[in-house]
Design a protein around this motif. Sequence first.
Motif, PDB file in Angstrom:
ATOM      1  N   LEU A 190      88.378  94.222  62.006  1.00 33.28           N
ATOM      2  CA  LEU A 190      88.504  93.896  63.419  1.00 33.28           C
ATOM      3  C   LEU A 190      87.674  92.655  63.738  1.00 33.28           C
ATOM      4  CD1 LEU A 190      88.809  97.161  63.147  1.00 33.28           C
ATOM      5  CD2 LEU A 190      88.773  97.010  65.623  1.00 33.28           C
ATOM      6  N   GLU A 191      88.270  91.794  64.528  1.00 28.99           N
ATOM      7  CA  GLU A 191      87.657  90.511  64.857  1.00 28.99           C
ATOM      8  C   GLU A 191      87.375  90.480  66.356  1.00 28.99           C
ATOM      9  OE1 GLU A 191      89.192  85.842  64.653  1.00 28.99           O
ATOM     10  OE2 GLU A 191      90.591  87.512  64.484  1.00 28.99           O
ATOM     11  N   PHE A 192      86.131  90.255  66.714  1.00 28.07           N
ATOM     12  CA  PHE A 192      85.732  90.204  68.121  1.00 28.07           C
ATOM     13  C   PHE A 192      86.352  89.001  68.817  1.00 28.07           C
ATOM     14  CE2 PHE A 192      83.025  90.482  71.779  1.00 28.07           C
ATOM     15  CZ  PHE A 192      82.671  89.184  72.086  1.00 28.07           C
ATOM     16  N   LEU A 193      86.814  89.204  70.042  1.00 32.90           N
ATOM     17  CA  LEU A 193      87.372  88.117  70.833  1.00 32.90           C
ATOM     18  C   LEU A 193      86.496  87.778  72.035  1.00 32.90           C
ATOM     19  CD1 LEU A 193      91.167  89.083  70.853  1.00 32.90           C
ATOM     20  CD2 LEU A 193      89.997  87.450  69.360  1.00 32.90           C
ATOM     21  N   ILE A 194      86.230  88.768  72.904  1.00 29.66           N
ATOM     22  CA  ILE A 194      85.541  88.495  74.154  1.00 29.66           C
ATOM     23  C   ILE A 194      84.895  89.769  74.680  1.00 29.66           C
ATOM     24  CG2 ILE A 194      87.606  88.912  75.544  1.00 29.66           C
ATOM     25  CD1 ILE A 194      86.685  86.602  77.397  1.00 29.66           C
ATOM     26  N   TYR A 195      83.815  89.595  75.429  1.00 32.61           N
ATOM     27  CA  TYR A 195      83.045  90.702  76.009  1.00 32.61           C
ATOM     28  C   TYR A 195      82.900  90.468  77.502  1.00 32.61           C
ATOM     29  CZ  TYR A 195      78.448  92.574  77.491  1.00 32.61           C
ATOM     30  OH  TYR A 195      77.414  93.156  78.171  1.00 32.61           O
ATOM     31  N   TYR A 235      76.578  91.811  71.868  1.00 28.52           N
ATOM     32  CA  TYR A 235      77.119  93.155  71.880  1.00 28.52           C
ATOM     33  C   TYR A 235      78.411  93.255  71.085  1.00 28.52           C
ATOM     34  CZ  TYR A 235      73.744  93.462  75.630  1.00 28.52           C
ATOM     35  OH  TYR A 235      72.584  93.421  76.359  1.00 28.52           O
ATOM     36  N   GLN A 236      78.747  92.203  70.382  1.00 27.64           N
ATOM     37  CA  GLN A 236      79.965  92.277  69.606  1.00 27.64           C
ATOM     38  C   GLN A 236      79.705  93.023  68.309  1.00 27.64           C
ATOM     39  OE1 GLN A 236      80.885  88.498  67.257  1.00 27.64           O
ATOM     40  NE2 GLN A 236      79.938  87.649  69.087  1.00 27.64           N
ATOM     41  N   LEU A 237      80.638  93.895  67.963  1.00 25.91           N
ATOM     42  CA  LEU A 237      80.575  94.590  66.692  1.00 25.91           C
ATOM     43  C   LEU A 237      81.148  93.685  65.604  1.00 25.91           C
ATOM     44  CD1 LEU A 237      81.827  98.116  67.822  1.00 25.91           C
ATOM     45  CD2 LEU A 237      79.566  97.601  66.925  1.00 25.91           C
ATOM     46  N   THR A 238      80.425  93.594  64.499  1.00 29.09           N
ATOM     47  CA  THR A 238      80.919  92.890  63.320  1.00 29.09           C
ATOM     48  C   THR A 238      81.363  93.952  62.325  1.00 29.09           C
ATOM     49  OG1 THR A 238      79.423  91.029  63.672  1.00 29.09           O
ATOM     50  CG2 THR A 238      80.375  91.282  61.475  1.00 29.09           C
ATOM     51  N   PHE A 239      82.643  93.927  61.974  1.00 28.03           N
ATOM     52  CA  PHE A 239      83.220  94.985  61.157  1.00 28.03           C
ATOM     53  C   PHE A 239      83.360  94.597  59.694  1.00 28.03           C
ATOM     54  CE2 PHE A 239      84.715  98.319  64.017  1.00 28.03           C
ATOM     55  CZ  PHE A 239      84.628  97.712  65.254  1.00 28.03           C
ATOM     56  N   GLY A 240      83.248  95.595  58.817  1.00 27.52           N
ATOM     57  CA  GLY A 240      83.698  95.439  57.451  1.00 27.52           C
ATOM     58  C   GLY A 240      85.216  95.465  57.429  1.00 27.52           C
ATOM     59  N   LYS A 241      85.789  95.192  56.276  1.00 21.51           N
ATOM     60  CA  LYS A 241      87.243  95.081  56.175  1.00 21.51           C
ATOM     61  C   LYS A 241      87.953  96.416  56.006  1.00 21.51           C
ATOM     62  CE  LYS A 241      87.498  90.273  54.766  1.00 21.51           C
ATOM     63  NZ  LYS A 241      87.910  89.887  56.118  1.00 21.51           N
ATOM     64  N   GLY A 242      87.192  97.492  55.905  1.00 19.49           N
ATOM     65  CA  GLY A 242      87.805  98.810  55.897  1.00 19.49           C
ATOM     66  C   GLY A 242      88.002  99.388  54.505  1.00 19.49           C
ATOM     67  N   ALA A 271      80.411  98.956  60.673  1.00 23.33           N
ATOM     68  CA  ALA A 271      80.192  97.855  61.606  1.00 23.33           C
ATOM     69  C   ALA A 271      78.696  97.701  61.847  1.00 23.33           C
ATOM     70  CB  ALA A 271      80.936  98.102  62.920  1.00 23.33           C
ATOM     71  N   ALA A 272      78.362  96.587  62.444  1.00 22.12           N
ATOM     72  CA  ALA A 272      76.968  96.320  62.792  1.00 22.12           C
ATOM     73  C   ALA A 272      76.935  95.529  64.082  1.00 22.12           C
ATOM     74  CB  ALA A 272      76.270  95.568  61.673  1.00 22.12           C
ATOM     75  N   LYS A 327      82.386  84.701  75.075  1.00 28.71           N
ATOM     76  CA  LYS A 327      83.789  84.400  74.785  1.00 28.71           C
ATOM     77  C   LYS A 327      83.906  83.780  73.393  1.00 28.71           C
ATOM     78  CE  LYS A 327      84.622  82.957  79.581  1.00 28.71           C
ATOM     79  NZ  LYS A 327      85.169  81.887  80.440  1.00 28.71           N
ATOM     80  N   SER A 328      82.884  83.962  72.586  1.00 26.32           N
ATOM     81  CA  SER A 328      82.762  83.207  71.348  1.00 26.32           C
ATOM     82  C   SER A 328      83.872  83.477  70.344  1.00 26.32           C
ATOM     83  CB  SER A 328      81.411  83.482  70.695  1.00 26.32           C
ATOM     84  OG  SER A 328      81.310  84.860  70.355  1.00 26.32           O
ATOM     85  N   GLY A 329      84.550  84.618  70.468  1.00 29.92           N
ATOM     86  CA  GLY A 329      85.567  84.966  69.490  1.00 29.92           C
ATOM     87  C   GLY A 329      86.971  84.503  69.818  1.00 29.92           C
ATOM     88  N   LEU A 330      87.182  83.966  71.002  1.00 23.33           N
ATOM     89  CA  LEU A 330      88.532  83.507  71.341  1.00 23.33           C
ATOM     90  C   LEU A 330      88.919  82.375  70.384  1.00 23.33           C
ATOM     91  CD1 LEU A 330      88.427  83.498  75.239  1.00 23.33           C
ATOM     92  CD2 LEU A 330      89.457  85.197  73.721  1.00 23.33           C
ATOM     93  N   PRO A 331      90.045  82.517  69.676  1.00 26.20           N
ATOM     94  CA  PRO A 331      90.358  81.582  68.582  1.00 26.20           C
ATOM     95  C   PRO A 331      90.800  80.204  69.046  1.00 26.20           C
ATOM     96  CG  PRO A 331      92.045  83.290  68.745  1.00 26.20           C
ATOM     97  CD  PRO A 331      90.981  83.668  69.710  1.00 26.20           C
ATOM     98  N   SER A 332      91.315  80.081  70.246  1.00 24.18           N
ATOM     99  CA  SER A 332      91.747  78.770  70.733  1.00 24.18           C
ATOM    100  C   SER A 332      91.874  78.827  72.243  1.00 24.18           C
ATOM    101  CB  SER A 332      93.098  78.397  70.101  1.00 24.18           C
ATOM    102  OG  SER A 332      94.156  79.122  70.699  1.00 24.18           O
TER     103      SER A 332
END
Lengths: 116, 113
Positions: free
Chosen positions: A43-48, B99-106, B91-92, A57-62
């Motif tokens: 899972l890839e973070f997009l926005i909080y 507050y963003q979770l950084t995930f492993g690939k599963g 995740a971490a 908003k650091s994860g928004l890709p574009s």
Amino acid sequence: GAGVSQSPSNKVTEKGKDVELRCDPISGHTALYWYRQSLGQGLEFLIYFQGNSAPDKSGLPSDRFSAERTGGSVSTLTIQRTQQEDSAVYLCASSLAGPKSVYEQYFGPGTRLTVT
Amino acid sequence: QQQVKQSPQSLIVQKGGISIINCAYENTAFDYFPWYQQFPGKGPALLIAIRPDVSEKKEGRFTISFNKSAKQFSLHIMDSQPGDSATYFCAACGGAGSYQLTFGKGTKLSVIP
């Protein structure tokens, strides 16, 4: 009580079209997050969001990606001029605010977006 | 870049056996380490989590072991059941107001009868 809900559950769109994805967080959760899950990836973070503000908003890709939240509740993720690489499951999560609670994020079922 | 490395990518365990999934991280600012369980077509569900001030946390058949000096943590599923078959993500989170979770690939776990 109700969990996080997302709509639509599936969305198929043509390349170049705009799409809107909706998230209804758990009642009382002031923090809201968007993540993207691509095939075979984590899972890839997009926005909080905290309330209606988006301090991260650091994860928004574009710049084709934007999100808003109104009334401290519902959030909409908008993708403009969709590309095939945007195909993924878009997940929304929510949590309580506060230093101990904010990490406990509860996810919705996701919206599967397919760009053809 | 913040990363969480997870292994193995897939795991097959006999019913009643112990499933072990490992994760490693680099960012020492992380201070919360959750595990999520995801069934096909569903969102990830928070399973169990640990903070770095303890070395182990147990909830039912699920145990997190945490090694702060090695920057590693692992999930142990005791008495694994076919109903545990799912994808598990470590995740971490933490540091500098993030507050963003950084995930492993599963890890895709299959428990066979």
